[in-house]
Design an enzyme around this catalytic site. Structure first.
Site, short mmCIF file in Angstrom:
data_model
loop_
_atom_site.label_atom_id
_atom_site.label_comp_id
_atom_site.label_asym_id
_atom_site.label_seq_id
_atom_site.Cartn_x
_atom_site.Cartn_y
_atom_site.Cartn_z
CD GLU A 457 -2.94 -1.25 2.20
OE1 GLU A 457 -4.13 -1.47 1.98
OE2 GLU A 457 -2.47 -1.14 3.36
CD GLU A 533 -3.76 -7.15 2.92
OE1 GLU A 533 -4.85 -6.61 3.25
OE2 GLU A 533 -2.66 -6.58 3.03
#
EC number: 3.2.1.23
Length: 1031
Positions: A457, A533
């Site tokens: 991220e 994820e």
């Protein structure tokens, strides 16, 4: 830079805010070394631990640190254990934040209030160490930056909390006592790159040690294993760099062992192999060992060779010996598939933070082994080191036990706007390069690491492209992944989305998430897809998990994923009464905080599993089953398939039973011998009773292994062959007289049967009393219910100051479902010869809008059985409710419960594949699931009969139900913020639901319950029978 620099100059220089300074005098990183002098030498002869109690002083900002702190009297200092986080020992506060920086974001600058801690301790080295060679100190993990002194002399500076920092102390050591001093800053400009979803804590949280090196020593070595196309010839290349004095005549001897037997060896001198037109490296040895028919490493069969590397003098004297476990394997992406040793992988993975509820970041080896065994027992084969390099010991254990590892760089800039603000800035390339190149250099010799990750991220920037290219040129043996920028940029060899759904596109203004099926079908897209994820297990979650695994098995390029995440990050804390509880964001008055968003693990903080783990184990199991039926629908046989990629079934025993309602009809064992991918057909005996109900199958280990004992169950399945167990619904003939009385004094319809009495209030239409011999059964009336104590998945991202109107909880509240006005439309009673009928109709409204209508018929028979039939209609356009059912508050003091239905663990409509139908008995408290943030919990579904205390509830007309029995009311569960604050109430709360909504769990911030698990119909009907057992 010279080591002669004043403390005041260090403070004024602010290295921690200089974007191009990541260290001073830190030595190059390398693979783990022990520097032994003989093959069997004790590590303690070359390594001295500095773990233990250090003297400690804490300051709220770095400018408060006294200039002479490193010379202060240590006897007057406080004590801090190393390794640890100082926030868990009474100083400063932990801060839990997902995205927001815990300080005003203005990179590379930091607030003046920058907590700083000063550590000191005295140590003494063996005098022999001071006579020759070098002595290096290694700090394996310090957050977030530190300056180092020895005997008052400044040694250097380092950043990057998650990789070792090594310094040469040789020139500054003295015989006898030495004083080492460390000034640790909580925040540095590196903190802008450590914005991971976790507790933000500081300190020296990994091992500290001094290592003694010979005068001439191995500086580093790199292993590379190459396999031919047939995988029967392997070449192991060892490239070793030497440093120190007079090494031109040294030799390198390499020996390879398997099961203590030498299988290859070679001696070599400095390489003359040219690197480019200017010639060879002048300090590099190259050795090549060849193997025929090697044992190949995989997570299923983690075969390890032991490599011994010896640095020798020209006369053959040993200067240094290193022993390392190595695995021979080949990782590649070929034909759109991630392959290991020529076979496609299916990643059964989890994300994992380094976290301990008591010790914070300081996770010890015992806990690591506990985690690995739990992963293996629940059919995991992979772990993503989210989101930073782990303790070096973790990788050694993954090599040994067998887990595939994604090693991830300590880079996350989630709080930046835009997210790539820093990662696209060339000023920060050296800082990012430090974190990527040092990770690869330290960890590249571990066979368990099959993928490198550029971080998490952090958007998509030019710096990512540079580092991707560096890895691809430096390590040809592994692919690289990176999710930032849309999961399918040019810097990832694998499509690695977060929380993409199987069939639903998630359209965003930037970087939309396509459905998994769509993504692999995009024009020109040939890469494999692995979810970095997915399946966000926050609280009572993981509904719909099986849909992912159905897709993984159906589409080869969907190669699995990593669940978020392994363990709840709840920190153990004392409440006002001195009792332990698990704290989450805000419990330390930390700001900013993201509340309970840190509680999203498959394990509770004490590492006991949540109920969702059963579902994970079931869908990830390595044995697949399929039942075959004849044209008449009768079961004739079943197959079991070995779904391992490499492991032959040789230590597994299949056990199957066929059960009727009252007995086990068939009970057989078969020792499996199946190659990977091979199936076995097992024919079921003929002539079975037509009432045989269930086929139960499980597979267990015959002998124990490194991660589970003998008899441990690794796979299971259940098939319903015929009608399920359950009551016949036959009404027992009754001779007792039952009477209906209209009691004007109590304004009730009163039904009497021997010493039992039921009362229905005429003004509310509710069953308000049910007594036997004057002992009341109900503490509160039997009522309709349409809501639940909200799950984290129901709440979504809503906060007090930020409401998400799309969240289920907000929709239910906005519709008034938690504050419905009940209106009795009608009630009537009828006396029959052997029964009494009570008919009621209610409407439920909010602001004069009717949301629900409920019609009930209560039939109380002369045998004491009450049959309840319910019809519910829903208004058009209202939010789909959480449940359609009834609830009441019972007076019984219940201790034990038995039921026939799915169990024995908690299950919900979209999370019950692992649950099995049977007759289960347990204590009342075992029905409760202790989620740290209280919510709806404890459901058991597909129930045909329930017994508790003196009560029995049965399905009616084969329509099963779900139930909860709890010491806590729904209202209390919805109101209380922590499980330790729950107060057991008088009596027990019962819920009987004809229908329940799923729990969802694709993520926790958007509605994720699949349509088939929503209560979207306009009409529902259900019924059940209820009686006392003591009549």
């Amino acid at each position: 830079m010279t080591n002669k620099i004043s403390f005041r100059d260090i403070i004024n220089r602010k290295d921690w805010e200089n974007p191009v300074i990541t260290n001073w005098h830190r030595l190059p990183i390398h693979t783990e070394m022990n520097y032994s002098k003989s093959l069997n030498e004790d590590k303690q002869k070359t390594i001295q631990s500095l773990n233990g109690n250090w003297c400690f002083s804490y300051f709220s900002k770095v400018t408060d640190v006294p200039e002479n702190w490193a010379d202060r009297d240590l006897t007057k200092s406080n004590i801090m254990p190393v390794p640890s986080n100082w926030q868990l020992h009474g100083y400063d506060q932990p801060i839990y934040s997902n995205v927001a920086y815990p300080f005003p974001a203005n990179p590379p600058y930091l607030p003046e209030e920058n907590p700083t801690a000063c550590y000191s301790r005295i140590f003494q080295l063996n005098d022999d160490w001071l006579q020759s060679g070098q002595n290096h100190v290694i700090f394996n993990g310090v957050g977030s930056a530190f300056h180092l002194w020895l005997n008052g002399q400044w040694i250097g500076y380092s950043e990057d909390s998650r990789l070792p920092a090594e310094f040469d102390l040789t020139k500054y050591l003295k015989s006898g006592k030495n004083r080492i001093s460390v000034m640790v800053l909580r925040w540095s400009k590196g903190s802008y790159f450590e914005d991971q979803d976790m507790w933000r804590m500081s300190g020296i949280f990994r091992d500290v040690e001094v290592k003694h090196l010979p005068a001439t020593y191995l500086q580093d070595y790199q292993l590379q294993t190459d396999l031919d196309d047939d995988l029967d010839q392997a070449k192991i290349t060892i490239k070793a760099q030497v440093a120190g004095k007079n090494f031109s005549q040294n030799k390198l001897r390499t020996r390879l062992y398997f099961a203590n037997e030498k299988v290859a060896d070679q001696s070599s001198r400095l390489s003359t192999r040219a690197v480019d037109e200017r010639g060879p490296l002048d300090n590099q040895f190259i050795a090549e060992l060849n193997l025929k028919d090697p044992y190949l490493w995989s997570a299923e069969l983690p075969y390890l060779y032991q490599l011994v590397i010896e640095l020798l003098t020209d006369d053959g004297d040993i200067l240094q010996v290193e022993k390392v476990n190595i695995g021979v394997r080949k990782v590649e992406i070929k034909n759109g598939l991630l392959k290991l040793n020529g076979k496609p992988l299916l990643i059964r993975g989890t994300n994992k933070h380094e976290f301990d509820s008591k010790k914070g970041y300081a996770v010890d080896e015992e806990t690591m082994i506990q985690d690995i065994k739990a992963m293996k027992r629940n059919n995991f084969n992979a772990v993503r080191c989210s989101h930073y390099p782990n303790n070096r010991r973790w990788y050694e254990l993954c090599d040994q036990y067998g887990l595939y590892v994604v090693d991830e760089a300590n880079i996350e800039t989630h709080g930046m706007v835009p997210m790539n603000r820093l990662t696209n800035d060339p000023v920060y390339l050296p800082l990012m390069s430090d974190r990527v190149t040092r990770m690869v250099t330290r960890d590249r010799n571990h066979p368990s690491i099959i993928i490198w990750s550029l971080g998490n991220e952090s958007g998509y920037g030019r710096n990512h492209a540079a580092l991707y290219n560096w890895i691809k040129q430096s390590d040809l043996s592994r692919p690289v992944q990176y999710e930032g920028g849309g999961a399918n940029t040019a810097v990832t060899d694998i499509i690695v989305p977060m929380y993409a759904r199987v069939e639903q596109d998630q359209i965003e203004s930037v970087n939309s998430k396509w459905s998994l099926k769509k993504w692999i079908g995009l024009p020109g897209e040939t890469r494999p897809l692995i979810l970095c994820e997915y399946a966000h297990d926050m609280g009572n979650s993981l509904g719909g998990f099986g849909k992912y695994w159905q897709a993984f098995h159906k589409y080869p390029r969907l190669q699995g994923g990593f669940i978020w995440d392994w363990v709840d990050q709840g920190l153990l804390k004392k409440d006002v009464n001195g009792n332990d509880f698990y704290a989450y964001g805000g419990d330390f008055k930390d700001q900013p905080n993201d509340r309970q968003f840190c509680l999203d693990g498959l394990l509770f903080p004490d590492r006991t599993p949540k109920p969702a783990m059963h579902e994970v184990k079931y869908w990830q199991q390595y044995y697949l089953f399929n039942l075959q039926r004849n044209p008449l629908g009768q079961a004739e046989s079943f197959t079991v398939t070995n779904d391992y990629s490499f492991k032959k079934s040789s230590n597994e025993r299949l056990h199957y039973q066929i059960k009727s309602e009252n007995e086990i009809v068939i009970d057989k064992y078969i020792d499996l011998v199946l190659n990977p991918g091979e199936s076995l057909l097992i024919k079921l005996p003929k002539g079975r009773s037509s009432t045989s109900s269930l086929l139960d199958i499980d597979i267990s280990l015959i002998k124990g292994n490194s991660w589970a004992p003998s008899g441990f169950k690794i796979a299971s399945e259940q098939y319903v062959l015929a009608k399920k167990f359950g009551p016949t619904n036959a009404v027992t003939a009754a001779t007792n007289k039952i009477s209906l009385i209209e009691n004007k004094d109590t304004n009730t319809f009163e039904i009497k049967l021997d010493d039992q009495k039921w009362q229905f209030a005429k003004n509310s239409g509710l069953l308000v009393s049910w007594s036997k011999s004057g002992n009341e059964n109900l503490l509160d009336a039997l009522r309709d219910q349409f809501t639940r104590a909200p799950l984290d998945n129901d709440i979504g991202v809503s906060k007090v100051d930020h409401i998400d109107p799309n969240a289920w909880y907000e929709r239910w509240k906005s519709a008034g479902m938690y504050n419905l006005k009940t209106n009795l439309v009608s009630i009537d009673a009828e006396q029959l010869e052997r029964a009494v009928l009570i008919r009621t109709e209610h409407s439920y409204s909010n602001h004069f809008q009717i949301l629900f209508k409920s019609s009930k018929i209560y039939r109380i028979d002369a045998n004491g059985t009450m049959t309840v039939t319910v019809d519910v209609s829903l208004a058009q356009g209202i939010p789909f409710p959480a449940r359609i059912g009834l609830t009441c508050h019972l007076a019984d003091q219940i201790t034990d419960v038995s039921y026939t239905g799915l169990g024995p663990f908690e299950n919900y409509p979209d999370r019950q594949s692992a649950a099995q139908y049977g007759h289960w008995q347990m204590e009342l408290d075992d029905l409760y699931t202790p989620y740290i943030f209280p919510s709806e919990n404890g459901s058991r579904g597909q129930v045909s009969q329930l017994e508790f205390g003196k009560q029995k509830i049965s399905a009616y007309h084969e329509q099963n139900f779900s139930f909860n029995l709890s010491r806590f009311s729904k209202q209390q569960l919805a109101r209380i913020s922590h499980r330790n604050l729950l107060q057991a109430e008088n009596g027990v709360w019962l819920s009987i639901d004809g229908y329940r909504m799923g729990v969802g769990g694709d993520d926790s911030w958007s509605p994720s319950v699949a349509p088939e698990y929503l209560l979207s119909n306009n009409y529902y009907h259900y019924a059940f029978q209820w009686c006392r057992k003591d009549i």
